[in-house]
Design an enzyme around this catalytic site. Sequence first.
Site, PDB file in Angstrom:
ATOM      1  N   LYS A  32      -0.725  -4.366  -3.093  1.00  0.00           N
ATOM      2  CA  LYS A  32      -1.840  -3.936  -2.553  1.00  0.00           C
ATOM      3  C   LYS A  32      -1.872  -2.438  -4.110  1.00  0.00           C
ATOM      4  CE  LYS A  32      -5.678  -2.786  -0.496  1.00  0.00           C
ATOM      5  NZ  LYS A  32      -5.797  -1.606  -0.171  1.00  0.00           N
TER       6      LYS A  32
ATOM      7  N   ASP B 222      10.885   5.766  -9.608  1.00  0.00           N
ATOM      8  CA  ASP B 222      10.320   6.678 -10.719  1.00  0.00           C
ATOM      9  C   ASP B 222      11.218   7.812 -11.163  1.00  0.00           C
ATOM     10  OD1 ASP B 222       8.772   4.242 -11.374  1.00  0.00           O
ATOM     11  OD2 ASP B 222       7.374   5.459 -10.678  1.00  0.00           O
TER      12      ASP B 222
ATOM     13  N   SER C 100       0.807  -1.037   0.159  1.00  0.00           N
ATOM     14  CA  SER C 100      -0.555  -0.224  -0.482  1.00  0.00           C
ATOM     15  C   SER C 100       0.946   1.163  -0.203  1.00  0.00           C
ATOM     16  CB  SER C 100      -0.813  -0.059   1.377  1.00  0.00           C
ATOM     17  OG  SER C 100      -2.232   0.828   1.363  1.00  0.00           O
TER      18      SER C 100
END
Length: 698
Positions: A513, A498, A487
Site C-alpha cells: 500500500k 535502505d 502503508s
Amino acid sequence: MNGRIMNRLCGAVAAALLWSASGAVGAEKNEYTAGDFRRISAMTAKILERNHYSGVKINRAMSEKIFDRYFDMLDPARMLFTAADVEKFSGCRQDIGERLLRGECDFAFEVYEVFRRRYGEFRAFTREMLKHEVDFTVDESIAAEPSKQPRPADETAMRDLWRRRVKNDLLLYRMMERAEAAEKDKPSADPGVSPAAPRRASAAKTPAERILQRQRDIGNDVDQRDRIDILGLLLDAMARSFGAHSDYQAPKLSRDFEISMSLSLSGIGATLTSENGYIKIVELVPGGPAALSGKIKVNDRIVTVTQGNGETADLIDMPVSKAVQFIRGEKGSEVVLGILSGEGGAPRSVTLVRDRINLSAGAAKGEVREVEGKSGVIKVGVITLPGFYMDMEAVMRGDADARRASADVRNILRDFERRQVDSVVIDLRKNGGGSLPDAIALSGLFLSGNPVVQVRDKNNLSLERDPDVRMMYSGPLVVLTSKFSASAAEIFSGAMRDSNRAVLVGDSRTFGKGTVLRVESLDRYNSWFGKAQPAGALTFEIAMFYRPSGGSVQQLGIAPDIQLPALTEELEVGEVFLDNHLPWDAIARVENPPFDPDLDRKIGELKKRSEARVAADPRYKALLRRIGQFRAIRTRKRISLNEKVRWDEYVREKQVSEEVEALESESGEAKGAEDRDPVLGEAVNIAADLFSMEKKRL
C-alpha cells in the site's frame, strides 16, 4: 487517521450498496432533480479525471472498466444478469465515461431496473423451489469463486445457477446445525465443567424459512433505494475504475461516515466489507474482542449474529450498513457470531463480549527473550507494534504526554537499555499502518538524520528525513514483517533496509500500500452552482510513497532479506490482488550513507544459519505440512453440493485449521513463547546471530 483503514471503511460502506440499491422511481426524499443528477455526475467525473494521481483520462478503455464494474457491483455472484442482458446495454460500453462527463446518467437507472426485476424473479423461483424436497445426494457442485465465472449465457443457464445457489444456501444452513450439534456434544477440556450449549441459530426457523426471510429483507432494500443512491453505485464504479482505493459515497453514506468509522473502534473491533454476498472481515483492530478471542481471522466471513436474547440475524447477502446494526451493541453485551472460514467449510460459533477497544492492548509492547549462544546468553528485546497510532489532538495541543507509537517504543528501548539487551526485533506482522509523522519519528530512534521516505504527487516531489541526528538505539536490529504489514509499516521497514540499518525477515513481501489518499466532500462545490442538495464525497489517490532507494512500496511491497515459512504466505492478501491498483514504479534514489556497509555479507551468513534451523525444527516441519494441506483447500475451484462430501471436507478443513492455529496461537499451551510462535522465535534467533557477528567484528 490510518489512511488504509479510512479507505477500507469507505470501501466497506460503499460496498454495502451491493444488494441494497433500489430502482424505486418515486419522488426523492431530498427532491433531487434530473439537473442535480447531471451536476453530480459531471462533477465527480471531472474531479477524478483532473486530480487522480494516475493521470488517466476518461476514454474508451476507462468506459469499458466502468461499464463492467457497474454490473459486477450489482451482481457480484454473476447470477442475475445473463450475457444477453449485458449485451443489450453494449451501446454504452465504450462511452459511458464520456456520458458521465456530460452529466448523462440514465444508464445507471436503466441497468438497475433490470437488476430489480430479476431479483424479484429470483425470489419467486426460490419460493417455488423450496416447496419441494431437495436431493443432497447428487454429485454436483458450485463455483468456489462465482465472481470469476462467466455470466450465464441465457435464462435457462441462469435458472440452473439459481437452483444451485439456493441448494448451496440450504446446505450451508444444514451444516450450521450439524456443526453446532457436534460442538455441543464435544466433551469439555475441563472434566468438571459441562460444555455450554451453543445457541442454535436455526432454533426459530427452518433453513428454508431463513432463506425466504433473508430474501424478503433484501428485496425490500432493493425496492426502496432512492435514485441518488442508484446513481451513487455507478459513480462508485467509476471511482474504483481509477484506483483500488478510490470510491464515491452517496450523500447518505457520506453523512454516516463518522458512525462507520467508530464501528472499527467499538463493538467487536473489526472492519467489514461485502464480498460475493458475504460480510467479510478485512481487518481486526488490535485490542478488540475479535482479535483478543484468537478465534477470528482476516478473510473470515460472518454469516449469522445471535444476540444475548437468542434472536438471530442471517447476514448472507445483507448490506454492510445493515449488518453492523446487528453486530454492534452495548458494552458488556454478549453476541454469538456464526463464522465461516475464509476458505470454506461449515460455520463455527464464536462468542464475544462487546467492548470499547482497549487502546493499551493495541499499543507497543516489549519483552526480553534469552538465547543460548556459544559465548553465553544473548538477550533479545522484542517490540510488538500493531500500528502507528497517535493522539492527534493531544499532539496539536503540544501535550508532552500525548500517546503515540514512537514515544511508547522510546520508553521500551529505555527499559531494554536498563536490562542490557543485546539485540532488538520489531514485530510489524500485524501492523496495517497509521500516522506517517509517527512512522518518521519512529525511524529517527534508529537512524541519524537519514532519509525516510519520498512523496510524489502530480506536481511535486518531497523528501522526509529523520529530523533528529541523535540515535536512541544503535545495536543490531531485525524487522519482522508479513503480507499484513502495510502503508506506514512499509515506509519504516523500507527506511531501515535502505539505510542498511536492519535485517528484514518475514513473508515474501509486505502488503504493497504505497499511495496517499484524499477524502473530499463534493458539497463544497454546491455554492458554485447555487445548489444545496448534498452531493456526496469522493476518496481518491493523490500521491505515492517511494523508498530512499527510489523504488515505490506500491503493489510489490517490500521483500525480506530472509523469508520464513508462514500460513500468511498462502493468503491472497495485498495490493496486487486489488482491482485497478496503481502499478509499481521508481524514481531517483537519494544519498543515504549506510549504517552498516557490511550488512549484505552478514545477511548471507544469517540466511544459511536460519535455513538450517528451520529445516531441523519439528515445529516448522509440522507447519509446512499443514500449509501444504491448506494450499490444497485454498486452490479448490468447486464446492460440492453433496452433503456427505461437503461434511467430510469440512471435518478435514477444521482439523487443518485447528492444528495451524495451535502452532501459531499466542495463547496455546507450550513451554515458552517461542514454541507458540515459531516465526517470531526464528526472528529472535536471527537477531541473536546478528549480535554475535557484531560482537566478533568489534
